[in-house]
Design a protein around this motif. Structure first.
Motif, PDB file in Angstrom:
ATOM      1  N   LEU A   1      -5.593   0.027   5.452  1.00 48.54           N
ATOM      2  CA  LEU A   1      -5.115  -1.261   5.958  1.00 48.54           C
ATOM      3  C   LEU A   1      -5.969  -1.725   7.130  1.00 48.54           C
ATOM      4  O   LEU A   1      -6.418  -2.884   7.171  1.00 48.54           O
ATOM      5  N   ASN A   2      -6.207  -0.852   8.090  1.00 49.57           N
ATOM      6  CA  ASN A   2      -7.013  -1.233   9.245  1.00 49.57           C
ATOM      7  C   ASN A   2      -8.433  -1.619   8.825  1.00 49.57           C
ATOM      8  O   ASN A   2      -9.028  -2.537   9.392  1.00 49.57           O
TER       9      ASN A   2
ATOM     10  N   ILE B   1       0.879  -1.174   0.000  1.00 55.06           N
ATOM     11  CA  ILE B   1       0.000   0.000   0.000  1.00 55.06           C
ATOM     12  C   ILE B   1       0.915   1.221   0.000  1.00 55.06           C
ATOM     13  O   ILE B   1       1.635   1.460   0.966  1.00 55.06           O
TER      14      ILE B   1
ATOM     15  N   LYS C   1      -3.427   5.595   3.884  1.00 57.50           N
ATOM     16  CA  LYS C   1      -2.939   4.223   3.671  1.00 57.50           C
ATOM     17  C   LYS C   1      -3.175   3.351   4.897  1.00 57.50           C
ATOM     18  O   LYS C   1      -3.671   2.217   4.787  1.00 57.50           O
ATOM     19  N   SER C   2      -2.825   3.857   6.071  1.00 52.44           N
ATOM     20  CA  SER C   2      -2.988   3.055   7.289  1.00 52.44           C
ATOM     21  C   SER C   2      -4.459   2.854   7.621  1.00 52.44           C
ATOM     22  O   SER C   2      -4.857   1.782   8.099  1.00 52.44           O
TER      23      SER C   2
ATOM     24  N   ARG D   1     -10.990  -5.584  -1.451  1.00 54.70           N
ATOM     25  CA  ARG D   1     -10.212  -6.691  -0.889  1.00 54.70           C
ATOM     26  C   ARG D   1     -10.463  -7.978  -1.673  1.00 54.70           C
ATOM     27  O   ARG D   1      -9.516  -8.726  -1.972  1.00 54.70           O
TER      28      ARG D   1
ATOM     29  N   PHE E   1      -0.654  -7.565   3.498  1.00 56.70           N
ATOM     30  CA  PHE E   1      -0.575  -6.157   3.131  1.00 56.70           C
ATOM     31  C   PHE E   1       0.666  -5.540   3.782  1.00 56.70           C
ATOM     32  O   PHE E   1       0.950  -5.783   4.956  1.00 56.70           O
TER      33      PHE E   1
ATOM     34  N   SER F   1      -0.945  -9.555  12.135  1.00 52.86           N
ATOM     35  CA  SER F   1       0.208  -8.706  11.848  1.00 52.86           C
ATOM     36  C   SER F   1       1.476  -9.455  12.196  1.00 52.86           C
ATOM     37  O   SER F   1       1.458 -10.439  12.954  1.00 52.86           O
TER      38      SER F   1
ATOM     39  N   ARG G   1       3.147  -4.991   8.338  1.00 49.89           N
ATOM     40  CA  ARG G   1       2.435  -6.047   7.627  1.00 49.89           C
ATOM     41  C   ARG G   1       1.127  -6.376   8.331  1.00 49.89           C
ATOM     42  O   ARG G   1       1.109  -6.672   9.520  1.00 49.89           O
ATOM     43  N   GLY G   2       0.051  -6.291   7.573  1.00 46.44           N
ATOM     44  CA  GLY G   2      -1.254  -6.699   8.063  1.00 46.44           C
ATOM     45  C   GLY G   2      -1.717  -7.896   7.260  1.00 46.44           C
ATOM     46  O   GLY G   2      -1.571  -7.923   6.031  1.00 46.44           O
TER      47      GLY G   2
ATOM     48  N   ASP H   1       1.917  -1.975   4.690  1.00 45.14           N
ATOM     49  CA  ASP H   1       1.621  -0.548   4.801  1.00 45.14           C
ATOM     50  C   ASP H   1       2.943   0.207   4.857  1.00 45.14           C
ATOM     51  O   ASP H   1       3.736   0.001   5.773  1.00 45.14           O
TER      52      ASP H   1
ATOM     53  N   TYR I   1      -4.535 -10.794   6.073  1.00 39.78           N
ATOM     54  CA  TYR I   1      -5.936 -11.175   5.924  1.00 39.78           C
ATOM     55  C   TYR I   1      -5.995 -12.557   5.288  1.00 39.78           C
ATOM     56  O   TYR I   1      -5.405 -12.783   4.221  1.00 39.78           O
TER      57      TYR I   1
END
Length: 309
Positions: free
Chosen positions: A34-35, A22, A30-31, A177, A69, A197, A57-58, A71, A60
């Motif tokens: 992500l959230n 992202i 951006k954050s 997504r 992801f 994460s 890194r997030g 960020d 899913y």
């Protein structure tokens, strides 16, 4: 948590997994995006640019798909060693991902920083999503989107477009997504199912504290603050005791963070503690100390000690 791949058992449906960066200039959301993708908070957010300093890194996961992801910090013209580190984080992420989400702010036409991002992503041979964010606050979103689209002129690789509000359009975020999931290559999962994460709990809590400091403090001081958790213990009654440091560059900054009679530091601590209690669902004791490391943003050794490496 671990980066080690998890191979599906023999006979299972093939899994698809990949890394998705992202990117965008500072303060485009951006954050927040992500959230919203994860339906939980893994990245700090604030109205101030450059809240994100390192690639977060997030993760899913569905039964057979996993997006990691990344960020990234806002791409900008660096003014110090910390700024150079942040830009390197972006460039490193772009080199190692399977797809890219370029987030732009539809409230404004493109700036020089947006053009810098466009040059970074335009010729990369991987799927690119141009995400027009903040549609709920944009007066002329279609016209702005057209200007951002023009910055990608000449691109030949797969490109998609979406317009949404990362903060207020959960259905649009979910649809995006799903579209990103469809671009992932066949791979084993990189993280266990259920991971949100790759941060340690200490890194995550330190970023929550820094986010609240950036919200409370004004002008240039927020960019001269770093945070780190120095101790985390749990009592038998379930109380989590977290001790952390706020690092500033000058003694004058220390006084500003503490405030008259300790008022500012208490406000930062109270706001951070409330966030931590909500996400951890535990009672928290948060002890904060302010220390001075002169010129830490220009000191490469200090940056490494603070986790910027």
């Amino acid at each position: 948590m671990t980066d080690q791949s998890l191979s599906p058992e023999s006979g299972e449906t093939p899994t698809h997994a990949g890394f998705v960066a992202i990117v965008g200039k500072p303060n485009v959301g951006k954050s927040t995006l992500l959230n919203a993708f994860l339906n939980t908070k893994v990245a700090p957010t604030s109205p101030r640019p450059q809240t994100t300093r390192r690639g977060v890194r997030g993760i899913y996961s569905t039964d057979t798909q996993q997006i990691v992801f990344v960020d990234t910090p806002g791409l900008h013209k660096p003014k110090d060693a910390l700024g150079k580190y942040m830009n390197q984080e972006v460039q490193s992420a772009l080199a190692d991902v399977d797809a890219i989400l370029w987030v732009v702010d539809l409230r404004h036409p493109p700036t020089e920083e947006d053009e810098l991002v466009a040059r970074q992503v335009r010729d990369l041979p991987k799927p690119l999503f141009l995400i027009g964010n903040k549609t709920d606050a944009a007066k002329y979103p279609d016209e702005a989107m057209q200007l951002y689209r023009a910055l990608l002129e000449g691109r030949t690789s797969e490109t998609h477009e979406r317009m949404l509000s990362a903060q207020n359009s959960p259905q649009a975020v979910a649809a995006l997504r799903e579209q990103v999931l469809d671009t992932l290559p066949e791979n084993p999962f990189f993280f266990p199912r259920g991971s949100a994460s790759d941060q340690t709990r200490e890194q995550w809590a330190a970023e929550i504290i820094r986010e609240e400091a950036m919200k409370k403090l004004r002008e240039e001081l927020p960019y001269a603050i770093a945070t780190r958790v120095t101790n985390w213990t749990e009592r038998e009654d379930g109380l989590q005791r977290i001790e952390a440091e706020l690092i500033v560059e000058k003694n004058a900054h220390k006084g500003m963070v503490i405030g008259a009679g300790g008022k500012m530091l208490r406000e930062i601590g109270q706001a951070a503690r409330k966030q931590l209690e909500v996400f951890l669902n535990r009672k928290i004791f948060l002890g904060l100390e302010v220390i001075v490391i002169p010129g830490w943003r220009e000191d490469e050794e200090a940056l490494r000690e603070l986790g910027y490496e």
